[in-house]
Design a protein around this motif. Structure first.
Motif, PDB file in Angstrom:
ATOM      1  N   PHE A 145      -5.881  -5.589   2.118  1.00 19.05           N
ATOM      2  CA  PHE A 145      -5.394  -4.701   1.052  1.00 19.05           C
ATOM      3  C   PHE A 145      -6.535  -3.848   0.480  1.00 19.05           C
ATOM      4  O   PHE A 145      -7.626  -4.349   0.239  1.00 19.05           O
ATOM      5  CB  PHE A 145      -4.748  -5.537  -0.052  1.00 19.05           C
TER       6      PHE A 145
ATOM      7  N   GLU B  60       0.832  -1.204   0.000  1.00 19.22           N
ATOM      8  CA  GLU B  60       0.000   0.000   0.000  1.00 19.22           C
ATOM      9  C   GLU B  60       0.865   1.251   0.000  1.00 19.22           C
ATOM     10  O   GLU B  60       0.529   2.243  -0.644  1.00 19.22           O
ATOM     11  CB  GLU B  60      -0.936  -0.015   1.214  1.00 19.22           C
TER      12      GLU B  60
ATOM     13  N   ASP C 178       0.788   4.279  -2.583  1.00 13.44           N
ATOM     14  CA  ASP C 178       0.615   5.618  -2.042  1.00 13.44           C
ATOM     15  C   ASP C 178       1.676   6.570  -2.602  1.00 13.44           C
ATOM     16  O   ASP C 178       1.375   7.694  -2.980  1.00 13.44           O
ATOM     17  CB  ASP C 178       0.709   5.529  -0.515  1.00 13.44           C
TER      18      ASP C 178
ATOM     19  N   SER D  89      -5.568   2.752  -2.019  1.00 11.70           N
ATOM     20  CA  SER D  89      -4.351   3.382  -1.488  1.00 11.70           C
ATOM     21  C   SER D  89      -3.756   4.357  -2.491  1.00 11.70           C
ATOM     22  O   SER D  89      -3.155   5.359  -2.111  1.00 11.70           O
ATOM     23  CB  SER D  89      -3.300   2.328  -1.174  1.00 11.70           C
TER      24      SER D  89
END
Lengths: 202, 153
Positions: free
Chosen positions: A141, A55, A59, A145
């Motif tokens: 998950f 993630e 990001d 993200s």
């Protein structure tokens, strides 16, 4: 002989106005994007040791997108001054950036009950996750993200440093979970907001 | 009443990668299903080589007393099999729709490994919905071939 109509591509990309009409918004093929996004996740998965790291990688990709997107959207809106208010900035993300990315505004923008410095932007059917079935082994998950990163990038480059994370929230009314982007602003942002509010009240 | 019994997906090397039964009465044993998949794969390959017709793409339909077996082969070699009640119309259109769903919910899923067994919840849901809507499809386009709608339609 008729004069050639200047095509919209004659305008520089940053000079093109933001399309108000839905049909004018240039779009990329959803399939092409879905394949690209799927490959991006696979690429990150190969290099990440944990779901948190996966993630994080998404990001970071989103962060760069966000920085550039704020720049582009502000140029096109011909916004000459920066909006220092938190709500103005969040509304900009909710109702200007979201349509630019996903063709619709986000479904909800609200302040968290528990804390003053936390805000949430929710989307019931985030385009990114439409084709992705998450297996049990990756149950924590969240494909959103990437969007969390985009939001963080936009906020950060506008001068609102914040911690942003994406979560799935189960909805009793629908089988699909809602993606919620949780934004927690830095103390410095909250201090500035308090000062602004005090100045307004005189 | 036109009934859809089962859907099977066979990968390009003849392995069964997906099977789903829509009628509890028409359920096959897992071993039988695997055998069916590999035999069909071989017969399909032999048929396309033996056929006197030039450019033959293999067997598309097998008609039996109690069922019809329709087959759609994608350009990649993946085969979609539908077992249906005899004389069901419009099965080719339904197979096309399932192929479309496969390319959406399976191929665009980063957690799916190509040629491996398909375990995608969204694909299961979408296939169930498509089969449930099959009677409506017949009403909408009684005779002519159905034009596949855009994504999500």
């Amino acid at each position: 002989m008729s004069r050639a109509v200047p095509s919209k591509h004659a305008l520089n990309i940053i000079d093109r106005p933001i399309a108000r009409n839905k049909l004018d918004i240039p779009t990329v093929s959803l399939s092409a994007f879905a394949y690209l996004f799927s490959e991006l996740i696979s690429y990150a998965m190969d290099r990440a040791a944990s779901i948190t790291e996966l993630e994080d990688r998404l990001d970071r990709v989103g962060y760069d997108v966000g920085c550039r997107m704020l720049e582009l959207l502000s140029y096109r809106e011909k916004a000459t001054r920066r909006k220092p208010e938190i709500l103005d900035m969040l509304k900009h993300i909710h109702s200007a950036a979201w349509p630019y990315m996903f063709g619709k505004t986000a479904d909800d923008l609200q302040q968290a009950n528990a804390a003053d410095d936390e805000y949430m932007i929710s989307d019931n059917d985030l385009l990114l996750g439409r084709f992705i079935s998450i297996p049990k082994s990756y149950s924590s998950f969240v494909p959103g993200s990437l969007v969390a990163g985009i939001v963080r990038g936009m906020l950060d480059s506008a001068g609102f440093p914040a911690r942003v994370s994406a979560h799935f929230v189960e909805q009793p009314s629908s089988s699909k979970p809602t993606t919620t982007i949780l934004i927690k602003f830095d103390a410095s942002v909250m201090q500035r907001q308090a000062a602004l509010d005090a100045a307004k009240r005189g | 009443m036109s009934l859809i019994y089962s859907l099977y997906v066979i990968n390009k090397s003849g392995g069964l990668i997906y099977s789903r039964d829509f009628e509890p009465s028409a359920k096959l044993d897992l071993n039988d299903t695997l055998r069916l998949a590999s035999i069909w794969h071989s017969l399909h390959a032999i048929a396309s080589q033996l056929s006197p017709a030039p450019g033959c793409g293999g067997i598309e339909l097998l008609q039996a007393e109690s069922f019809d077996l329709h087959c759609l082969q994608a350009p990649t070699g993946t085969k979609f099999l539908l077992m249906v009640e005899p004389q069901c119309p419009q099965v080719t259109a339904l197979l096309g729709r399932i192929y479309e769903l496969y390319s959406d919910f399976v191929m665009k899923n980063p957690f799916y490994e190509v040629e491996q067994v398909i375990k995608c919840e969204l694909f299961d849901e979408a296939v169930d919905l498509a089969v449930k809507r099959y009677p409506l499809m017949l009403l909408a386009a009684p005779q002519q071939a159905l034009v596949l709608g855009p994504l999500g339609a």
